[in-house]
Design a protein around this motif. Structure first.
Motif, PDB file in Angstrom:
ATOM      1  N   GLN A  57      -6.392 -11.949  -0.066  1.00 35.38           N
ATOM      2  CA  GLN A  57      -6.076 -10.534   0.100  1.00 35.38           C
ATOM      3  C   GLN A  57      -6.349 -10.069   1.524  1.00 35.38           C
ATOM      4  N   ARG A  58      -7.450 -10.559   2.125  1.00 33.93           N
ATOM      5  CA  ARG A  58      -7.741 -10.175   3.513  1.00 33.93           C
ATOM      6  C   ARG A  58      -6.678 -10.728   4.460  1.00 33.93           C
ATOM      7  N   ASP A  59      -6.218 -11.954   4.192  1.00 33.91           N
ATOM      8  CA  ASP A  59      -5.145 -12.517   5.018  1.00 33.91           C
ATOM      9  C   ASP A  59      -3.878 -11.689   4.887  1.00 33.91           C
ATOM     10  N   PHE A  60      -3.604 -11.204   3.696  1.00 33.73           N
ATOM     11  CA  PHE A  60      -2.374 -10.448   3.452  1.00 33.73           C
ATOM     12  C   PHE A  60      -2.379  -9.138   4.237  1.00 33.73           C
ATOM     13  N   ASP A  63      -1.564  -9.513   7.863  1.00 33.41           N
ATOM     14  CA  ASP A  63      -0.264 -10.102   8.191  1.00 33.41           C
ATOM     15  C   ASP A  63       0.761  -8.987   8.362  1.00 33.41           C
ATOM     16  N   GLU A  64       1.074  -8.679   9.601  1.00 33.94           N
ATOM     17  CA  GLU A  64       1.985  -7.563   9.863  1.00 33.94           C
ATOM     18  C   GLU A  64       3.385  -7.827   9.324  1.00 33.94           C
ATOM     19  N   THR A  65       3.790  -9.097   9.267  1.00 38.00           N
ATOM     20  CA  THR A  65       5.120  -9.422   8.735  1.00 38.00           C
ATOM     21  C   THR A  65       5.234  -9.041   7.270  1.00 38.00           C
ATOM     22  N   GLN A  66       4.204  -9.335   6.488  1.00 41.53           N
ATOM     23  CA  GLN A  66       4.212  -8.980   5.070  1.00 41.53           C
ATOM     24  C   GLN A  66       4.129  -7.468   4.892  1.00 41.53           C
ATOM     25  N   LEU A  67       3.277  -6.807   5.663  1.00 40.34           N
ATOM     26  CA  LEU A  67       3.090  -5.371   5.510  1.00 40.34           C
ATOM     27  C   LEU A  67       4.327  -4.587   5.920  1.00 40.34           C
ATOM     28  N   ARG A  68       5.115  -5.174   6.827  1.00 39.11           N
ATOM     29  CA  ARG A  68       6.313  -4.466   7.285  1.00 39.11           C
ATOM     30  C   ARG A  68       7.296  -4.228   6.155  1.00 39.11           C
ATOM     31  N   ARG A  69       7.236  -5.044   5.106  1.00 32.07           N
ATOM     32  CA  ARG A  69       8.110  -4.836   3.944  1.00 32.07           C
ATOM     33  C   ARG A  69       7.875  -3.469   3.309  1.00 32.07           C
ATOM     34  N   PHE A  70       6.639  -2.980   3.432  1.00 32.47           N
ATOM     35  CA  PHE A  70       6.263  -1.711   2.811  1.00 32.47           C
ATOM     36  C   PHE A  70       6.120  -0.590   3.841  1.00 32.47           C
ATOM     37  N   ASN A  71       6.601  -0.849   5.050  1.00 34.03           N
ATOM     38  CA  ASN A  71       6.452   0.121   6.148  1.00 34.03           C
ATOM     39  C   ASN A  71       4.977   0.420   6.386  1.00 34.03           C
ATOM     40  N   LEU A  72       4.150  -0.624   6.304  1.00 30.23           N
ATOM     41  CA  LEU A  72       2.712  -0.495   6.500  1.00 30.23           C
ATOM     42  C   LEU A  72       2.274  -1.283   7.730  1.00 30.23           C
ATOM     43  N   PRO A  74      -1.766  -2.838   9.429  1.00 28.79           N
ATOM     44  CA  PRO A  74      -3.169  -2.992   9.039  1.00 28.79           C
ATOM     45  C   PRO A  74      -3.956  -1.692   9.149  1.00 28.79           C
ATOM     46  N   GLU A  75      -3.654  -0.896  10.175  1.00 26.07           N
ATOM     47  CA  GLU A  75      -4.371   0.371  10.333  1.00 26.07           C
ATOM     48  C   GLU A  75      -4.100   1.319   9.175  1.00 26.07           C
ATOM     49  N   LYS A  76      -2.845   1.367   8.734  1.00 26.46           N
ATOM     50  CA  LYS A  76      -2.512   2.233   7.601  1.00 26.46           C
ATOM     51  C   LYS A  76      -3.198   1.751   6.323  1.00 26.46           C
ATOM     52  N   VAL A  77      -3.274   0.423   6.155  1.00 28.53           N
ATOM     53  CA  VAL A  77      -3.919  -0.123   4.962  1.00 28.53           C
ATOM     54  C   VAL A  77      -5.412   0.204   4.976  1.00 28.53           C
ATOM     55  N   TYR A  78      -6.058   0.064   6.139  1.00 27.49           N
ATOM     56  CA  TYR A  78      -7.483   0.382   6.216  1.00 27.49           C
ATOM     57  C   TYR A  78      -7.737   1.841   5.878  1.00 27.49           C
ATOM     58  N   THR A  79      -6.837   2.719   6.348  1.00 26.38           N
ATOM     59  CA  THR A  79      -6.987   4.141   6.034  1.00 26.38           C
ATOM     60  C   THR A  79      -6.882   4.386   4.534  1.00 26.38           C
ATOM     61  N   GLU A  94      -3.746  -6.485  -4.477  1.00 32.34           N
ATOM     62  CA  GLU A  94      -3.175  -7.457  -5.395  1.00 32.34           C
ATOM     63  C   GLU A  94      -1.789  -7.013  -5.867  1.00 32.34           C
ATOM     64  N   ALA A  95      -1.605  -5.697  -6.049  1.00 28.58           N
ATOM     65  CA  ALA A  95      -0.296  -5.176  -6.457  1.00 28.58           C
ATOM     66  C   ALA A  95       0.748  -5.394  -5.367  1.00 28.58           C
ATOM     67  N   LEU A  96       0.354  -5.250  -4.103  1.00 29.88           N
ATOM     68  CA  LEU A  96       1.277  -5.503  -2.999  1.00 29.88           C
ATOM     69  C   LEU A  96       1.694  -6.966  -2.971  1.00 29.88           C
TER      70      LEU A  96
END
Length: 273
Positions: A57-60, A63-72, A74-79, A94-96
């Motif tokens: 989960q921390r690796d996910f 990973d900006e490539t994976q987060l880009r699918r959701f327009n996210l 790492p900074e947005k996820v931490y928030t 886990e849902a992502l």
């Protein structure tokens, strides 16, 4: 020139034993430095939640490539994580991950992603299996002509003028502000000499938007009217018709050729240019 003194067996033994340990120690130090550098980007408000995540989960979430699918990012996820408790944070990430996994198509015959016969690079391993088309579906070929019998209760054959006002130059756009024809018999009944037909094809790579070209050309000012170079008004000298667009099937592009042949061939059969 003096020769360098040979290294004694004792010194060689010390170096051979000490150097690997020194390299390992330096590698561990660099890894620790990198880990601390990565942790610097995690805000204190989200550190507890991030520490509660699994390694995957921390690796996910990094990973900006994976987060880009959701327009996210790492900074947005931490928030977002900072506003959750540790259990909710784990469920959220886990849902992502689950959503990304579900987005990979799995064939109905048990075919896993990457097992397709489609060659590279159209089907990179582990990303997407080939999706068979259902040729029996009613929308597979959306270019099915409306039966002529539907016209019998609506109108007599002929060209249809869409202008509401006399000498109208705006309104519903058509090629050269010409009346429209739907059937071959409309061209015949209206004595059409020239007809325009569009082919809204957009199958090139990139975002070219070429499928909207016929619509744009219809709306362009100057497609019809007096031509200062020829010295005539083609719309007056000839009977011009807008014959609509050829139906384009993006899911079965090989069928488009038949649509074009049918439309243009039908015009040629009745002597329309």
């Amino acid at each position: 020139m003096s020769r360098p003194k040979p290294i004694s067996k004792l010194r060689r033994s010390i170096v051979s034993r000490t150097l690997p340990a020194l390299i390992v120690s330096c590698s561990g130090l660099l890894a620790s430095i990198n880990l601390n550098a990565a942790e610097v980007d995690i805000p204190d408000s989200a550190r507890e939640q991030v520490n509660a995540l699994t390694g995957t989960q921390r690796d996910f979430i990094s990973d900006e490539t994976q987060l880009r699918r959701f327009n996210l990012t790492p900074e947005k996820v931490y928030t977002d994580l900072s506003q959750r408790n540790p259990e909710s944070a784990r469920n959220y990430v886990e849902a992502l991950i689950a959503l990304v996994d579900e987005a990979r198509y799995q064939g109905s015959s048990g075919q896993q992603s990457g097992d397709s016969d489609i060659p590279e690079p159209l089907n990179p391993p582990g990303q997407m299996a080939s999706i068979p088309l259902n040729t029996e579906a009613g929308t597979f070929n959306r270019g099915i002509l409306r039966p002529p019998i539907f016209d019998e209760r609506e109108r007599a054959p002929g060209l249809i003028n869409l202008d509401r006002y006399m000498n109208q130059t705006d309104g519903i756009p058509t090629f050269a502000d010409a009346p429209i024809a739907v059937r071959q018999r409309d061209l015949v009944a209206g004595d059409a000499e020239v007809a325009f037909v569009g082919a809204p094809v957009g199958l090139s790579s990139g975002w070219r938007d070429s499928q909207h070209a016929p619509k744009v050309l219809r709306g362009m000012y100057g497609m019809g009217g007096y031509d200062t170079y020829a010295g005539i008004n083609p719309s007056v000298e000839m009977t011009i018709a807008d014959y609509g667009d050829v139906s384009i099937d993006d899911m079965a592009p090989e069928l488009n050729n038949e649509h074009v042949r049918m439309m243009v061939g039908g015009m040629a059969e009745v002597g329309v240019v």
